[in-house]
Design a protein around this motif. Structure first.
Motif, short mmCIF file in Angstrom:
data_model
loop_
_atom_site.label_atom_id
_atom_site.label_comp_id
_atom_site.label_asym_id
_atom_site.label_seq_id
_atom_site.Cartn_x
_atom_site.Cartn_y
_atom_site.Cartn_z
N LYS A 53 -16.99 -33.42 6.88
CA LYS A 53 -16.55 -34.66 7.53
C LYS A 53 -17.71 -35.65 7.64
O LYS A 53 -17.52 -36.85 7.44
CB LYS A 53 -15.99 -34.37 8.92
N VAL A 54 -18.89 -35.14 7.95
CA VAL A 54 -20.06 -36.01 8.06
C VAL A 54 -20.39 -36.63 6.70
O VAL A 54 -20.59 -37.85 6.58
CB VAL A 54 -21.28 -35.23 8.60
N VAL A 55 -20.42 -35.80 5.67
CA VAL A 55 -20.73 -36.29 4.32
C VAL A 55 -19.65 -37.28 3.87
O VAL A 55 -19.96 -38.34 3.29
CB VAL A 55 -20.86 -35.11 3.33
N PHE A 56 -18.39 -36.96 4.14
CA PHE A 56 -17.29 -37.85 3.78
C PHE A 56 -17.46 -39.21 4.45
O PHE A 56 -17.31 -40.25 3.81
CB PHE A 56 -15.96 -37.21 4.19
N GLY A 57 -17.78 -39.21 5.75
CA GLY A 57 -17.96 -40.46 6.48
C GLY A 57 -19.10 -41.30 5.93
O GLY A 57 -18.99 -42.52 5.80
N LEU A 58 -20.21 -40.64 5.62
CA LEU A 58 -21.36 -41.37 5.06
C LEU A 58 -21.03 -41.97 3.69
O LEU A 58 -21.38 -43.13 3.41
CB LEU A 58 -22.57 -40.46 4.94
N LEU A 59 -20.37 -41.20 2.85
CA LEU A 59 -20.00 -41.71 1.54
C LEU A 59 -18.99 -42.85 1.65
O LEU A 59 -19.08 -43.84 0.92
CB LEU A 59 -19.43 -40.59 0.67
N PHE A 60 -18.04 -42.72 2.58
CA PHE A 60 -17.05 -43.77 2.76
C PHE A 60 -17.70 -45.06 3.24
O PHE A 60 -17.39 -46.15 2.73
CB PHE A 60 -15.98 -43.30 3.75
N ALA A 61 -18.62 -44.95 4.20
CA ALA A 61 -19.32 -46.14 4.69
C ALA A 61 -20.16 -46.78 3.59
O ALA A 61 -20.22 -48.01 3.47
CB ALA A 61 -20.21 -45.76 5.88
N THR A 62 -20.80 -45.95 2.78
CA THR A 62 -21.60 -46.48 1.66
C THR A 62 -20.71 -47.19 0.65
O THR A 62 -21.07 -48.25 0.13
CB THR A 62 -22.37 -45.33 0.98
N ASN A 63 -19.55 -46.62 0.39
CA ASN A 63 -18.62 -47.23 -0.55
C ASN A 63 -18.16 -48.60 -0.05
O ASN A 63 -18.17 -49.58 -0.81
CB ASN A 63 -17.42 -46.29 -0.74
N ILE A 64 -17.79 -48.68 1.20
CA ILE A 64 -17.36 -49.96 1.78
C ILE A 64 -18.50 -50.97 1.74
O ILE A 64 -18.30 -52.15 1.44
CB ILE A 64 -16.86 -49.75 3.23
N SER A 65 -19.71 -50.51 2.03
CA SER A 65 -20.87 -51.41 2.01
C SER A 65 -21.14 -51.95 0.61
O SER A 65 -21.47 -53.14 0.45
CB SER A 65 -22.11 -50.68 2.52
N LEU A 66 -21.01 -51.10 -0.38
CA LEU A 66 -21.21 -51.57 -1.76
C LEU A 66 -20.15 -52.58 -2.18
O LEU A 66 -20.45 -53.55 -2.87
CB LEU A 66 -21.21 -50.38 -2.72
N ILE A 67 -18.93 -52.35 -1.75
CA ILE A 67 -17.86 -53.30 -2.06
C ILE A 67 -18.14 -54.65 -1.40
O ILE A 67 -18.03 -55.70 -2.04
CB ILE A 67 -16.49 -52.75 -1.62
N ALA A 68 -18.55 -54.62 -0.14
CA ALA A 68 -18.88 -55.87 0.57
C ALA A 68 -20.06 -56.57 -0.10
O ALA A 68 -20.05 -57.80 -0.27
CB ALA A 68 -19.19 -55.57 2.03
N TYR A 69 -21.08 -55.80 -0.47
CA TYR A 69 -22.25 -56.38 -1.15
C TYR A 69 -21.83 -57.04 -2.46
O TYR A 69 -22.27 -58.15 -2.77
CB TYR A 69 -23.28 -55.28 -1.42
N LEU A 70 -20.98 -56.36 -3.21
CA LEU A 70 -20.54 -56.91 -4.49
C LEU A 70 -19.79 -58.21 -4.31
O LEU A 70 -20.05 -59.20 -5.01
CB LEU A 70 -19.67 -55.88 -5.22
N PHE A 71 -18.87 -58.26 -3.36
CA PHE A 71 -18.08 -59.47 -3.15
C PHE A 71 -18.90 -60.61 -2.57
O PHE A 71 -18.64 -61.78 -2.85
CB PHE A 71 -16.86 -59.20 -2.28
#
Length: 75
Positions: free
Chosen positions: A15-33
């Motif tokens: 769950k911890v790893v999943f949460g970190l990866l999910f937050a990183t994914n959202i951050s990369l999407i925001a950075y890209l846009f």
């Protein structure tokens, strides 16, 4: 440690790893846009490659966690 406790700890870690990866994914999407107009084609490709890798990792972690949850039912 009982086997059931070990599986619960593994699920907690996933769950911890999943949460970190999910937050990183959202951050990369925001950075890209937010910076798509300023980024070079190479950086855009790099961010997209990172998004694909992280998304596949999220899917893998989710699958592992679900397998562990299902194994709890059998106990």
């Amino acid at each position: 440690m009982a086997k059931i406790d070990k599986i619960k700890e593994q699920i907690g870690w996933l769950k911890v790893v999943f949460g970190l990866l999910f937050a990183t994914n959202i951050s990369l999407i925001a950075y890209l846009f937010n910076t798509i107009e300023k980024l070079s084609l190479f950086k855009i490709k790099l961010v997209l490659l990172g998004l694909i890798a992280i998304t596949l990792s999220i899917i893998f972690i989710n699958k592992k966690a679900m397998e562990k949850i299902d194994s709890l039912e059998e106990m």
